[in-house]
Design a protein around this motif. Structure first.
Motif, PDB file in Angstrom:
ATOM      1  N   ARG A  32       0.853  -1.181   0.000  1.00 41.63           N
ATOM      2  CA  ARG A  32       0.000   0.000   0.000  1.00 41.63           C
ATOM      3  C   ARG A  32       0.889   1.231   0.000  1.00 41.63           C
ATOM      4  O   ARG A  32       2.037   1.177   0.448  1.00 41.63           O
ATOM      5  CB  ARG A  32      -0.903   0.019   1.232  1.00 41.63           C
ATOM      6  N   VAL A  65      -5.398  -4.436   9.555  1.00 47.10           N
ATOM      7  CA  VAL A  65      -5.217  -5.285   8.374  1.00 47.10           C
ATOM      8  C   VAL A  65      -5.099  -4.472   7.087  1.00 47.10           C
ATOM      9  O   VAL A  65      -4.381  -4.865   6.164  1.00 47.10           O
ATOM     10  CB  VAL A  65      -6.356  -6.352   8.293  1.00 47.10           C
ATOM     11  N   TRP A 108       0.353  -8.904   7.918  1.00 47.32           N
ATOM     12  CA  TRP A 108      -0.864  -8.829   7.108  1.00 47.32           C
ATOM     13  C   TRP A 108      -1.455 -10.226   6.920  1.00 47.32           C
ATOM     14  O   TRP A 108      -2.659 -10.415   7.050  1.00 47.32           O
ATOM     15  CB  TRP A 108      -0.566  -8.177   5.750  1.00 47.32           C
ATOM     16  N   GLY A 142     -16.035  -0.907   6.890  1.00 48.87           N
ATOM     17  CA  GLY A 142     -17.357  -1.482   6.633  1.00 48.87           C
ATOM     18  C   GLY A 142     -18.473  -0.463   6.630  1.00 48.87           C
ATOM     19  O   GLY A 142     -19.502  -0.660   5.986  1.00 48.87           O
ATOM     20  N   THR A 165     -18.108   2.864   3.421  1.00 49.37           N
ATOM     21  CA  THR A 165     -18.216   2.339   2.054  1.00 49.37           C
ATOM     22  C   THR A 165     -19.626   1.866   1.738  1.00 49.37           C
ATOM     23  O   THR A 165     -20.244   2.276   0.756  1.00 49.37           O
ATOM     24  CB  THR A 165     -17.268   1.134   1.925  1.00 49.37           C
ATOM     25  N   THR A 166     -20.147   1.003   2.612  1.00 43.08           N
ATOM     26  CA  THR A 166     -21.444   0.385   2.314  1.00 43.08           C
ATOM     27  C   THR A 166     -22.561   1.415   2.438  1.00 43.08           C
ATOM     28  O   THR A 166     -23.538   1.380   1.682  1.00 43.08           O
ATOM     29  CB  THR A 166     -21.684  -0.799   3.276  1.00 43.08           C
ATOM     30  N   THR A 220     -22.802   3.410  -0.749  1.00 41.30           N
ATOM     31  CA  THR A 220     -23.402   2.619  -1.839  1.00 41.30           C
ATOM     32  C   THR A 220     -24.919   2.509  -1.658  1.00 41.30           C
ATOM     33  O   THR A 220     -25.692   2.698  -2.612  1.00 41.30           O
ATOM     34  CB  THR A 220     -22.750   1.212  -1.862  1.00 41.30           C
ATOM     35  N   ALA A 266     -14.938   3.425  -3.737  1.00 39.19           N
ATOM     36  CA  ALA A 266     -13.469   3.391  -3.584  1.00 39.19           C
ATOM     37  C   ALA A 266     -12.856   3.453  -4.990  1.00 39.19           C
ATOM     38  O   ALA A 266     -12.349   2.457  -5.495  1.00 39.19           O
ATOM     39  CB  ALA A 266     -13.051   2.117  -2.854  1.00 39.19           C
ATOM     40  N   PRO A 308     -14.656  -2.836  -8.243  1.00 39.14           N
ATOM     41  CA  PRO A 308     -14.982  -1.897  -7.166  1.00 39.14           C
ATOM     42  C   PRO A 308     -14.496  -2.353  -5.794  1.00 39.14           C
ATOM     43  O   PRO A 308     -14.405  -1.546  -4.873  1.00 39.14           O
ATOM     44  CB  PRO A 308     -16.516  -1.862  -7.200  1.00 39.14           C
ATOM     45  N   PHE A 309     -14.194  -3.650  -5.652  1.00 36.90           N
ATOM     46  CA  PHE A 309     -13.714  -4.157  -4.367  1.00 36.90           C
ATOM     47  C   PHE A 309     -12.225  -4.497  -4.417  1.00 36.90           C
ATOM     48  O   PHE A 309     -11.724  -5.240  -3.585  1.00 36.90           O
ATOM     49  CB  PHE A 309     -14.510  -5.400  -3.969  1.00 36.90           C
ATOM     50  N   GLY A 310     -11.514  -3.956  -5.404  1.00 37.23           N
ATOM     51  CA  GLY A 310     -10.100  -4.277  -5.526  1.00 37.23           C
ATOM     52  C   GLY A 310      -9.927  -5.635  -6.187  1.00 37.23           C
ATOM     53  O   GLY A 310     -10.865  -6.186  -6.777  1.00 37.23           O
ATOM     54  N   ASN A 311      -8.726  -6.190  -6.052  1.00 37.30           N
ATOM     55  CA  ASN A 311      -8.448  -7.451  -6.730  1.00 37.30           C
ATOM     56  C   ASN A 311      -7.241  -8.111  -6.077  1.00 37.30           C
ATOM     57  O   ASN A 311      -6.500  -7.477  -5.341  1.00 37.30           O
ATOM     58  CB  ASN A 311      -8.139  -7.153  -8.207  1.00 37.30           C
ATOM     59  N   PRO A 323     -12.310  -8.080   1.884  1.00 30.86           N
ATOM     60  CA  PRO A 323     -12.920  -9.262   2.508  1.00 30.86           C
ATOM     61  C   PRO A 323     -14.378  -9.026   2.900  1.00 30.86           C
ATOM     62  O   PRO A 323     -15.092  -9.958   3.237  1.00 30.86           O
ATOM     63  CB  PRO A 323     -12.053  -9.489   3.754  1.00 30.86           C
ATOM     64  N   GLY A 324     -14.813  -7.749   2.868  1.00 31.95           N
ATOM     65  CA  GLY A 324     -16.194  -7.431   3.277  1.00 31.95           C
ATOM     66  C   GLY A 324     -17.173  -7.400   2.111  1.00 31.95           C
ATOM     67  O   GLY A 324     -18.326  -7.013   2.284  1.00 31.95           O
ATOM     68  N   LEU A 373     -20.636  -9.179   2.618  1.00 36.01           N
ATOM     69  CA  LEU A 373     -21.448  -8.468   3.603  1.00 36.01           C
ATOM     70  C   LEU A 373     -21.994  -7.180   2.996  1.00 36.01           C
ATOM     71  O   LEU A 373     -23.178  -6.853   3.144  1.00 36.01           O
ATOM     72  CB  LEU A 373     -20.605  -8.152   4.850  1.00 36.01           C
ATOM     73  N   ALA A 374     -21.136  -6.456   2.283  1.00 38.31           N
ATOM     74  CA  ALA A 374     -21.552  -5.181   1.694  1.00 38.31           C
ATOM     75  C   ALA A 374     -22.696  -5.396   0.703  1.00 38.31           C
ATOM     76  O   ALA A 374     -23.679  -4.639   0.688  1.00 38.31           O
ATOM     77  CB  ALA A 374     -20.368  -4.519   0.994  1.00 38.31           C
TER      78      ALA A 374
HETATM   79  C1  HEM Z   1     -19.605  -1.224  -0.908  1.00 41.10           C
HETATM   80  C2  HEM Z   1     -18.814  -1.526   0.091  1.00 41.10           C
HETATM   81  C3  HEM Z   1     -17.332  -1.716   0.005  1.00 41.10           C
HETATM   82  C4  HEM Z   1     -16.452  -1.399  -0.997  1.00 41.10           C
HETATM   83  C5  HEM Z   1     -16.757  -0.777  -2.355  1.00 41.10           C
HETATM   84  C6  HEM Z   1     -15.134  -1.786  -0.545  1.00 41.10           C
HETATM   85  C7  HEM Z   1     -13.975  -1.629  -1.300  1.00 41.10           C
HETATM   86  C8  HEM Z   1     -12.728  -1.996  -0.861  1.00 41.10           C
HETATM   87  C9  HEM Z   1     -11.522  -1.823  -1.637  1.00 41.10           C
HETATM   88  C10 HEM Z   1     -11.432  -1.218  -3.037  1.00 41.10           C
HETATM   89  C11 HEM Z   1     -10.497  -2.294  -0.890  1.00 41.10           C
HETATM   90  C12 HEM Z   1      -9.020  -2.333  -1.289  1.00 41.10           C
HETATM   91  C13 HEM Z   1      -8.818  -3.626  -2.025  1.00 41.10           C
HETATM   92  C14 HEM Z   1      -7.452  -3.795  -2.603  1.00 41.10           C
HETATM   93  O1  HEM Z   1      -6.488  -3.173  -2.129  1.00 41.10           O
HETATM   94  O2  HEM Z   1      -7.339  -4.595  -3.574  1.00 41.10           O
HETATM   95  C15 HEM Z   1     -11.045  -2.770   0.365  1.00 41.10           C
HETATM   96  C16 HEM Z   1     -10.287  -3.323   1.385  1.00 41.10           C
HETATM   97  C17 HEM Z   1     -10.818  -3.713   2.593  1.00 41.10           C
HETATM   98  N1  HEM Z   1     -12.155  -3.740   2.951  1.00 41.10           N
HETATM   99 FE1  HEM Z   1     -13.707  -3.148   1.799  1.00 41.10          FE
HETATM  100  N2  HEM Z   1     -15.237  -2.328   0.709  1.00 41.10           N
HETATM  101  C18 HEM Z   1     -16.554  -2.328   1.083  1.00 41.10           C
HETATM  102  C19 HEM Z   1     -17.092  -2.823   2.256  1.00 41.10           C
HETATM  103  C20 HEM Z   1     -16.384  -3.430   3.262  1.00 41.10           C
HETATM  104  C21 HEM Z   1     -16.951  -4.047   4.443  1.00 41.10           C
HETATM  105  C22 HEM Z   1     -18.443  -4.169   4.729  1.00 41.10           C
HETATM  106  C23 HEM Z   1     -15.900  -4.462   5.220  1.00 41.10           C
HETATM  107  C24 HEM Z   1     -15.907  -5.148   6.556  1.00 41.10           C
HETATM  108  C25 HEM Z   1     -16.856  -5.144   7.450  1.00 41.10           C
HETATM  109  C26 HEM Z   1     -14.676  -4.144   4.503  1.00 41.10           C
HETATM  110  C27 HEM Z   1     -13.406  -4.406   4.970  1.00 41.10           C
HETATM  111  C28 HEM Z   1     -12.253  -4.211   4.232  1.00 41.10           C
HETATM  112  C29 HEM Z   1     -10.926  -4.528   4.732  1.00 41.10           C
HETATM  113  C30 HEM Z   1     -10.591  -5.085   6.122  1.00 41.10           C
HETATM  114  C31 HEM Z   1     -10.020  -4.221   3.689  1.00 41.10           C
HETATM  115  C32 HEM Z   1      -8.492  -4.391   3.720  1.00 41.10           C
HETATM  116  C33 HEM Z   1      -8.118  -5.733   3.092  1.00 41.10           C
HETATM  117  C34 HEM Z   1      -6.620  -5.995   3.036  1.00 41.10           C
HETATM  118  O3  HEM Z   1      -5.819  -5.055   2.990  1.00 41.10           O
HETATM  119  O4  HEM Z   1      -6.258  -7.185   3.019  1.00 41.10           O
HETATM  120  N3  HEM Z   1     -15.004  -3.514   3.327  1.00 41.10           N
HETATM  121  N4  HEM Z   1     -12.407  -2.579   0.353  1.00 41.10           N
END
Ligand code: HEM
Length: 482
Positions: free
Chosen positions: A92, A108, A116, A287, A290-291, A294, A352, A421-424, A430-431, A434-435
């Motif tokens: 990062r 995390v 990590w 969590g 973001t959610t 949306t 994001a 939208p959730f990365g790759n 990981p969420g 749930l989202a």
């Molecule tokens: C619409 C809702 C959400 C969107 C669009 C979103 C998007 C993202 C994105 C783009 C990343 C970075 C991924 C990457 O670096 O490849 C991320 C990481 C993360 N998200 Fe979400 N997220 C959402 C909801 C949530 C929820 C509900 C949770 C937990 C309750 C969550 C927990 C995390 C965590 C812990 C990371 C870090 C993962 C890591 O570094 O290993 N997210 N999210």
């Protein structure tokens, strides 16, 4: 950099082509001292500014911010390579990670390497499908609370601050999951944490962009309020942690993220209190903001498109029957049209839209057109993940139209490059599941129960990017369904 020192990590060792260097890249002309900050910050919508720059300068270009040169890329090949090669080759963006760690403690999202890997395992387990199935009763209870609150708002006739209600909803869901605690911010009428946690993401952005860390010497009111919020969270989390340790010591299996953190892992240094706080906090802010954004956008689009709203409602009538709220996750899974609305929101209003990264050593990347790009170790990069889904007209015809049907035609998997939208890769959100459950529930349940009308008394609805992207001026009028 010496061109011959480029390591062909992601390229072909035998290639004779000369890679592009950062100094070769085009980009907007920087001003003295300010670099490109003024345009970048214009209107609080940096991702849209970068999308426009991408149209002008191409998929990969450079900008200058805070005295450093950054590479911005919307090239799906670069984005894919970088996201997939973490944590070994890329990490990062370290300035952002250091800012986050300083505010909420290490978690995390900012951890790298073995730390990590350990934290990621716990986060993934706490959010896996089996666990979410068990947790569904809580989601259901919180959704019921939300509908009751909206019943009261609908009968009072007052305009509804949609983002605020969605934040309360997602905060209640996430605090149960992260630490087994019912914050009940949906029914809190005071200055509860739900009023202050939303200041955390903007603080990440503000402090990352501030050249001098003045807050270490002088606190402005905004910094004092931030500190007070973090201290309040800290004492709540540590109190819950004490209880979690006792339950785990008594042999009970972990039932939430915090309890899962207690379990020692062989050969791993024990987790510190600061890391416990940082991780629970990470889950809450990741969590919640973001959610909620949306879900809020989804309700906005229902209000703006009565024909889409009618389809959401017809589907809920058919799938959920006489109940007001889906009784189990399988029923939510059948709300395909409401879920398509959520995917379409993530395409046109991604919460994001950018991911920061930097190489851990010199790298050579191959772009979509086969050209090679050299990266020096530590080169800060912005991956503009929102771009493809807005501009790829072959995959998304008429890309500016809000059209949930495009996700139902059996042609598009919900997420595949260039739509991420959730990365790759290994750090994929990981969420995600749930989202999707939360946002689909809200869209379907509120869409079914209420007529929704936009409030046109104030400024138009727009967006702002403050680490995540949020709707602003989003107010609706709800009336009970006729
Ligand atoms: C619409 C809702 C959400 C969107 C669009 C979103 C998007 C993202 C994105 C783009 C990343 C970075 C991924 C990457 O670096 O490849 C991320 C990481 C993360 N998200 Fe979400 N997220 C959402 C909801 C949530 C929820 C509900 C949770 C937990 C309750 C969550 C927990 C995390 C965590 C812990 C990371 C870090 C993962 C890591 O570094 O290993 N997210 N999210």
């Amino acid at each position: 950099m010496n061109r011959s020192s480029a390591l062909p990590v992601n390229g072909d060792m035998s290639t004779e082509r000369t890679p592009t260097l950062i100094s070769d890249l085009p980009g907007p002309k920087p001003l003295p001292f300010l670099g490109n900050l003024r345009e970048f910050s214009r209107g609080g919508r940096a991702h849209r500014v970068m999308e426009a720059w991408t149209d002008q300068y191409g998929l990969t270009y450079r900008i200058q911010l805070g005295g450093s040169d950054l590479i911005v890329t919307a090239d799906p090949a670069h984005i894919d390579t970088i996201l997939r090669n973490r944590p070994d080759d890329f990490q990062r963006e370290q300035r952002t990670s250091a800012t986050i760690d300083e505010i909420i403690g290490p978690g995390v999202f900012t951890a790298e390497d073995d730390r990590w890997r350990r934290l990621r395992k716990v986060a993934t387990q706490s959010l896996n499908v089996a666990y979410l199935r068990q947790y569904f009763t809580t989601i259901n209870r919180v959704t019921d609370r939300l509908v009751r609150q909206w019943d009261a708002l609908a009968s009072s006739g007052e305009r509804i601050d949609v983002l605020n209600w969605m934040m309360r909803y997602t905060l209640d869901v996430t605090s149960g999951l992260a630490m087994g605690h019912d914050l009940n911010s949906l029914e809190d009428t005071g200055d509860g944490l739900h009023r202050r946690i939303p200041m955390i993401f903007p603080a990440f952005q503000r402090r990352t962009r501030t050249p001098v860390p003045y807050w270490r010497y002088v606190k402005l009111p905004i910094d004092r309020r931030l500190d007070a919020t973090v201290r309040e969270m800290e004492s709540l989390v540590l109190a819950r942690y004490g209880e979690a340790k006792m339950r785990v010591a008594a042999g009970e299996p972990p039932s939430n993220f915090l309890e899962a953190l207690v379990k020692p892992i062989a050969d791993e240094p024990a987790i510190t209190d600061q890391e416990v706080v940082g991780n629970v906090f990470t889950m809450l802010v990741a969590g919640e903001d973001t959610t909620s954004s949306t879900a809020a956008w989804a309700l906005h689009f229902l209000a703006e498109h009565p024909e889409i709203h009618a389809k959401v409602r017809a589907e809920a009538d058919e799938v959920v029957g006489t109940q007001r709220i889906p009784g189990d996750p399988a029923t939510v899974g059948r709300l395909k049209y409401a879920e398509a609305v959520v995917h379409e929101v993530l395409r046109v209003q991604p919460v994001a839209p950018i991911v920061g990264a930097q190489p851990k050593r010199d790298q050579r990347l191959t772009g979509r057109d086969g050209a090679e790009l050299h990266l020096d170790q530590g080169q800060p990069m912005i991956l503009l993940t929102s771009y493809g889904a807005r501009r790829d007209t072959a995959r998304f015809p008429d890309p500016d139209a809000f059209r949930p049907e495009r996700w139902l035609e059996g042609k598009l998997p919900p997420e595949a490059l260039p739509f991420t939208p959730f990365g790759n890769g290994p750090r994929f959100c990981p969420g995600r599941n749930l989202a999707i459950i939360e946002a689909t529930m809200v869209t379907s349940v509120l869409g079914r129960a209420f007529e929704l009308n936009p409030d046109r008394s104030g400024p138009p609805v727009t967006e702002r990017l403050e680490f995540a992207s949020y709707p602003t001026n989003l107010y609706l009028h709800a009336t009970p369904r006729g």
